[in-house]
Design a protein around this motif. Structure first.
Motif, PDB file in Angstrom:
ATOM      1  N   MET A  79       0.855  -1.193   0.000  1.00 58.85           N
ATOM      2  CA  MET A  79       0.000   0.000   0.000  1.00 58.85           C
ATOM      3  C   MET A  79       0.887   1.237   0.000  1.00 58.85           C
ATOM      4  SD  MET A  79      -2.629  -1.219   2.997  1.00 58.85           S
ATOM      5  CE  MET A  79      -4.139  -0.382   2.636  1.00 58.85           C
ATOM      6  N   ASP A  80       0.477   2.256  -0.769  1.00 63.73           N
ATOM      7  CA  ASP A  80       1.248   3.510  -0.763  1.00 63.73           C
ATOM      8  C   ASP A  80       1.075   4.219   0.567  1.00 63.73           C
ATOM      9  OD1 ASP A  80       2.216   3.156  -3.272  1.00 63.73           O
ATOM     10  OD2 ASP A  80       0.514   4.169  -4.243  1.00 63.73           O
ATOM     11  N   ARG A  81      -0.162   4.153   1.073  1.00 65.62           N
ATOM     12  CA  ARG A  81      -0.411   4.745   2.391  1.00 65.62           C
ATOM     13  C   ARG A  81      -1.407   3.880   3.116  1.00 65.62           C
ATOM     14  NH1 ARG A  81      -2.201  10.628   1.392  1.00 65.62           N
ATOM     15  NH2 ARG A  81      -3.312  10.406   3.354  1.00 65.62           N
ATOM     16  N   PHE A  82      -1.205   3.750   4.410  1.00 66.13           N
ATOM     17  CA  PHE A  82      -2.123   2.971   5.218  1.00 66.13           C
ATOM     18  C   PHE A  82      -3.075   3.969   5.867  1.00 66.13           C
ATOM     19  CE2 PHE A  82      -3.534   0.670   9.007  1.00 66.13           C
ATOM     20  CZ  PHE A  82      -3.890  -0.546   8.443  1.00 66.13           C
ATOM     21  N   ASP A  83      -4.260   4.107   5.284  1.00 68.99           N
ATOM     22  CA  ASP A  83      -5.221   5.107   5.763  1.00 68.99           C
ATOM     23  C   ASP A  83      -6.164   4.497   6.783  1.00 68.99           C
ATOM     24  OD1 ASP A  83      -4.640   7.560   4.668  1.00 68.99           O
ATOM     25  OD2 ASP A  83      -5.483   7.010   2.718  1.00 68.99           O
ATOM     26  N   PHE A  84      -6.390   5.197   7.851  1.00 67.96           N
ATOM     27  CA  PHE A  84      -7.327   4.728   8.873  1.00 67.96           C
ATOM     28  C   PHE A  84      -7.842   5.940   9.639  1.00 67.96           C
ATOM     29  CE2 PHE A  84      -3.130   4.920  10.701  1.00 67.96           C
ATOM     30  CZ  PHE A  84      -3.317   5.445  11.975  1.00 67.96           C
ATOM     31  N   LYS A  85      -8.914   5.715  10.379  1.00 67.82           N
ATOM     32  CA  LYS A  85      -9.439   6.777  11.247  1.00 67.82           C
ATOM     33  C   LYS A  85      -8.884   6.534  12.643  1.00 67.82           C
ATOM     34  CE  LYS A  85     -13.756   7.494   8.763  1.00 67.82           C
ATOM     35  NZ  LYS A  85     -15.175   7.130   8.698  1.00 67.82           N
ATOM     36  N   PRO A  86      -8.478   7.599  13.345  1.00 63.94           N
ATOM     37  CA  PRO A  86      -7.978   7.406  14.703  1.00 63.94           C
ATOM     38  C   PRO A  86      -9.013   6.670  15.553  1.00 63.94           C
ATOM     39  CG  PRO A  86      -7.597   9.659  13.983  1.00 63.94           C
ATOM     40  CD  PRO A  86      -8.457   9.028  12.944  1.00 63.94           C
ATOM     41  N   GLY A  87      -8.564   5.617  16.230  1.00 63.32           N
ATOM     42  CA  GLY A  87      -9.461   4.796  17.036  1.00 63.32           C
ATOM     43  C   GLY A  87      -9.703   3.419  16.433  1.00 63.32           C
ATOM     44  N   GLN A  88      -9.364   3.248  15.146  1.00 68.86           N
ATOM     45  CA  GLN A  88      -9.575   1.944  14.510  1.00 68.86           C
ATOM     46  C   GLN A  88      -8.477   0.942  14.897  1.00 68.86           C
ATOM     47  OE1 GLN A  88     -10.265   3.158  10.273  1.00 68.86           O
ATOM     48  NE2 GLN A  88     -12.255   2.209  10.603  1.00 68.86           N
ATOM     49  N   PHE A  89      -8.731  -0.337  14.552  1.00 70.86           N
ATOM     50  CA  PHE A  89      -7.788  -1.395  14.920  1.00 70.86           C
ATOM     51  C   PHE A  89      -7.410  -2.237  13.708  1.00 70.86           C
ATOM     52  CE2 PHE A  89     -12.063  -3.217  15.469  1.00 70.86           C
ATOM     53  CZ  PHE A  89     -11.944  -4.452  14.822  1.00 70.86           C
ATOM     54  N   VAL A  90      -6.369  -3.039  13.873  1.00 72.23           N
ATOM     55  CA  VAL A  90      -6.016  -4.044  12.875  1.00 72.23           C
ATOM     56  C   VAL A  90      -6.091  -5.425  13.538  1.00 72.23           C
ATOM     57  CG1 VAL A  90      -4.517  -2.566  11.475  1.00 72.23           C
ATOM     58  CG2 VAL A  90      -3.538  -3.874  13.367  1.00 72.23           C
ATOM     59  N   THR A  91      -6.291  -6.433  12.721  1.00 71.22           N
ATOM     60  CA  THR A  91      -6.298  -7.815  13.203  1.00 71.22           C
ATOM     61  C   THR A  91      -5.082  -8.537  12.629  1.00 71.22           C
ATOM     62  OG1 THR A  91      -8.710  -7.852  13.372  1.00 71.22           O
ATOM     63  CG2 THR A  91      -7.597  -9.979  13.233  1.00 71.22           C
ATOM     64  N   LEU A  92      -4.337  -9.206  13.503  1.00 72.15           N
ATOM     65  CA  LEU A  92      -3.183  -9.993  13.078  1.00 72.15           C
ATOM     66  C   LEU A  92      -3.580 -11.465  13.058  1.00 72.15           C
ATOM     67  CD1 LEU A  92      -0.351  -8.402  15.295  1.00 72.15           C
ATOM     68  CD2 LEU A  92      -1.160  -7.659  13.042  1.00 72.15           C
ATOM     69  N   ASP A  93      -3.094 -12.195  12.049  1.00 73.99           N
ATOM     70  CA  ASP A  93      -3.292 -13.647  11.975  1.00 73.99           C
ATOM     71  C   ASP A  93      -1.952 -14.270  12.360  1.00 73.99           C
ATOM     72  OD1 ASP A  93      -3.663 -16.297  11.334  1.00 73.99           O
ATOM     73  OD2 ASP A  93      -4.671 -15.919   9.437  1.00 73.99           O
ATOM     74  N   LEU A  94      -1.878 -14.812  13.577  1.00 73.67           N
ATOM     75  CA  LEU A  94      -0.618 -15.326  14.116  1.00 73.67           C
ATOM     76  C   LEU A  94      -0.589 -16.857  14.037  1.00 73.67           C
ATOM     77  CD1 LEU A  94      -0.540 -13.080  17.312  1.00 73.67           C
ATOM     78  CD2 LEU A  94       0.577 -12.632  15.114  1.00 73.67           C
ATOM     79  N   PRO A  95       0.564 -17.441  13.735  1.00 75.14           N
ATOM     80  CA  PRO A  95       0.641 -18.906  13.587  1.00 75.14           C
ATOM     81  C   PRO A  95       0.668 -19.615  14.946  1.00 75.14           C
ATOM     82  CG  PRO A  95       2.785 -17.928  13.221  1.00 75.14           C
ATOM     83  CD  PRO A  95       1.841 -16.787  13.449  1.00 75.14           C
ATOM     84  N   ILE A  96      -0.423 -19.477  15.712  1.00 74.98           N
ATOM     85  CA  ILE A  96      -0.430 -20.028  17.072  1.00 74.98           C
ATOM     86  C   ILE A  96      -1.525 -21.077  17.261  1.00 74.98           C
ATOM     87  CG2 ILE A  96       0.629 -18.020  18.211  1.00 74.98           C
ATOM     88  CD1 ILE A  96      -2.193 -16.961  18.783  1.00 74.98           C
ATOM     89  N   HIS A  97      -2.317 -21.331  16.218  1.00 78.08           N
ATOM     90  CA  HIS A  97      -3.402 -22.319  16.352  1.00 78.08           C
ATOM     91  C   HIS A  97      -3.845 -22.763  14.964  1.00 78.08           C
ATOM     92  CE1 HIS A  97      -7.081 -24.225  17.888  1.00 78.08           C
ATOM     93  NE2 HIS A  97      -6.534 -24.116  19.083  1.00 78.08           N
ATOM     94  N   GLU A  98      -4.457 -23.951  14.888  1.00 75.67           N
ATOM     95  CA  GLU A  98      -4.956 -24.416  13.585  1.00 75.67           C
ATOM     96  C   GLU A  98      -6.226 -23.677  13.182  1.00 75.67           C
ATOM     97  OE1 GLU A  98      -5.165 -28.633  14.378  1.00 75.67           O
ATOM     98  OE2 GLU A  98      -3.022 -28.470  14.883  1.00 75.67           O
ATOM     99  N   LYS A  99      -7.061 -23.340  14.148  1.00 74.29           N
ATOM    100  CA  LYS A  99      -8.316 -22.666  13.831  1.00 74.29           C
ATOM    101  C   LYS A  99      -8.090 -21.169  13.652  1.00 74.29           C
ATOM    102  CE  LYS A  99     -11.489 -25.866  16.063  1.00 74.29           C
ATOM    103  NZ  LYS A  99     -12.191 -26.164  17.303  1.00 74.29           N
ATOM    104  N   LYS A 100      -8.659 -20.651  12.558  1.00 76.92           N
ATOM    105  CA  LYS A 100      -8.472 -19.232  12.246  1.00 76.92           C
ATOM    106  C   LYS A 100      -8.832 -18.322  13.405  1.00 76.92           C
ATOM    107  CE  LYS A 100      -9.063 -18.989   7.260  1.00 76.92           C
ATOM    108  NZ  LYS A 100      -9.912 -18.543   6.161  1.00 76.92           N
ATOM    109  N   ASN A 101     -10.056 -18.517  13.919  1.00 72.09           N
ATOM    110  CA  ASN A 101     -10.521 -17.561  14.934  1.00 72.09           C
ATOM    111  C   ASN A 101      -9.705 -17.633  16.227  1.00 72.09           C
ATOM    112  OD1 ASN A 101     -11.499 -20.036  15.628  1.00 72.09           O
ATOM    113  ND2 ASN A 101     -13.541 -19.353  16.201  1.00 72.09           N
ATOM    114  N   LYS A 102      -8.925 -18.689  16.390  1.00 75.70           N
ATOM    115  CA  LYS A 102      -8.058 -18.764  17.581  1.00 75.70           C
ATOM    116  C   LYS A 102      -6.676 -18.195  17.293  1.00 75.70           C
ATOM    117  CE  LYS A 102     -10.605 -22.051  20.110  1.00 75.70           C
ATOM    118  NZ  LYS A 102     -10.636 -23.285  20.896  1.00 75.70           N
ATOM    119  N   ARG A 103      -6.455 -17.841  16.034  1.00 81.90           N
ATOM    120  CA  ARG A 103      -5.159 -17.224  15.669  1.00 81.90           C
ATOM    121  C   ARG A 103      -5.249 -15.707  15.624  1.00 81.90           C
ATOM    122  NH1 ARG A 103      -4.868 -20.935  10.939  1.00 81.90           N
ATOM    123  NH2 ARG A 103      -5.186 -19.079   9.674  1.00 81.90           N
ATOM    124  N   TRP A 104      -6.456 -15.189  15.553  1.00 84.05           N
ATOM    125  CA  TRP A 104      -6.617 -13.754  15.313  1.00 84.05           C
ATOM    126  C   TRP A 104      -6.524 -12.954  16.598  1.00 84.05           C
ATOM    127  CZ3 TRP A 104     -11.412 -14.011  11.534  1.00 84.05           C
ATOM    128  CH2 TRP A 104     -10.998 -14.594  10.330  1.00 84.05           C
TER     129      TRP A 104
END
Length: 239
Positions: A30-55
């Motif tokens: 991305m040229d710029r990462f645009d967001f509104k102050p107060g918003q969040f990001v979700t990381l997908d971490l390799p800590i579980h087989e199930k998606k929702n337990k990795r986020w």
């Protein structure tokens, strides 16, 4: 946009306190990462087989500055799989899978009421983003009160920066309150007594709450007991 996953590269790491770390993440596609102050990001971490337990979702701690880099501040939770991975495995140059920005925990338009930003721990992240954005863009606003509760002085995040902002941004009050520190000249105890004391006249106000569930639940109860409407209260829950 929301469902797109991007690869972020960690460009910088700084230990902010004994158990929190600041992560700067660049999104090269991305040229710029645009967001509104107060918003969040979700990381997908390799800590579980199930998606929702990795986020894991984290509020963005920096303000939108037109670049493709943003900052997160993360606390190492005892036994927390996500934070343990981030603290032990992630180095400068590491890649992280992320999506966002997301969330509706954003500043009201216009800022025509006093703003009470009430947080504990890393809950200061979205409020740092909001306050710096208001300052950088000279957004017209009513008085803003950042009430930040932690146990000890060494737990205060961005302390010097917030003190400086209180000098630079007219109408911005930084009120750190410590629940367990003995040698502390500032406010002691919990965040709730402070806004209750300040708002005895019940003047119009907007409340933004960010932190652990117990603090948010208690604040919502107390603010409504003071006579405010639940629509005056906005929340972002951690954990």
């Amino acid at each position: 946009m929301l469902d797109l996953w991007h690869t972020g590269i960690v460009t910088k790491l700084i230990d902010e306190t004994h158990n929190t770390r600041r992560f700067w993440i660049q999104v090269p596609d991305m040229d710029r990462f645009d967001f509104k102050p107060g918003q969040f990001v979700t990381l997908d971490l390799p800590i579980h087989e199930k998606k929702n337990k990795r986020w894991r979702s984290y509020s963005i701690a920096s303000h939108p500055d037109g670049t493709n880099t943003f900052e997160l501040v993360i606390v190492l939770l005892e036994g927390g799989a996500g934070s343990t991975y981030l603290f032990n495995e992630i180095k400068v140059g590491s890649e992280l899978l992320l999506r966002g920005p997301q969330g509706v925990f954003v500043l009201p338009q216009p800022l025509d009421k006093e703003l009470f930003l009430i947080c504990t721990g890393t809950g200061i992240a979205p409020f740092r983003s909001m306050a710096r954005y208001i300052h950088e863009h000279a957004v017209p606003h009513q008085p803003i009160h950042l009430i930040f509760g932690v146990r000890y002085a060494h737990d205060l995040l961005y302390a010097e920066e917030m003190k400086q902002l209180a000098q630079d941004l007219p109408g911005f009050n930084y009120i750190p309150t410590l629940s367990r520190e003995e040698n502390w000249a500032g406010r002691k105890g919990y965040v709730h007594a402070i806004y209750e004391e300040m708002l005895q006249d019940k003047r119009p106000a907007n409340f933004f709450l960010c932190g652990w569930k117990a603090m948010i639940d208690e604040a919502k109860q107390r603010i409504q007991a003071m006579g405010y409407d639940r629509h005056d209260i906005h929340q972002e829950l951690y954990g």
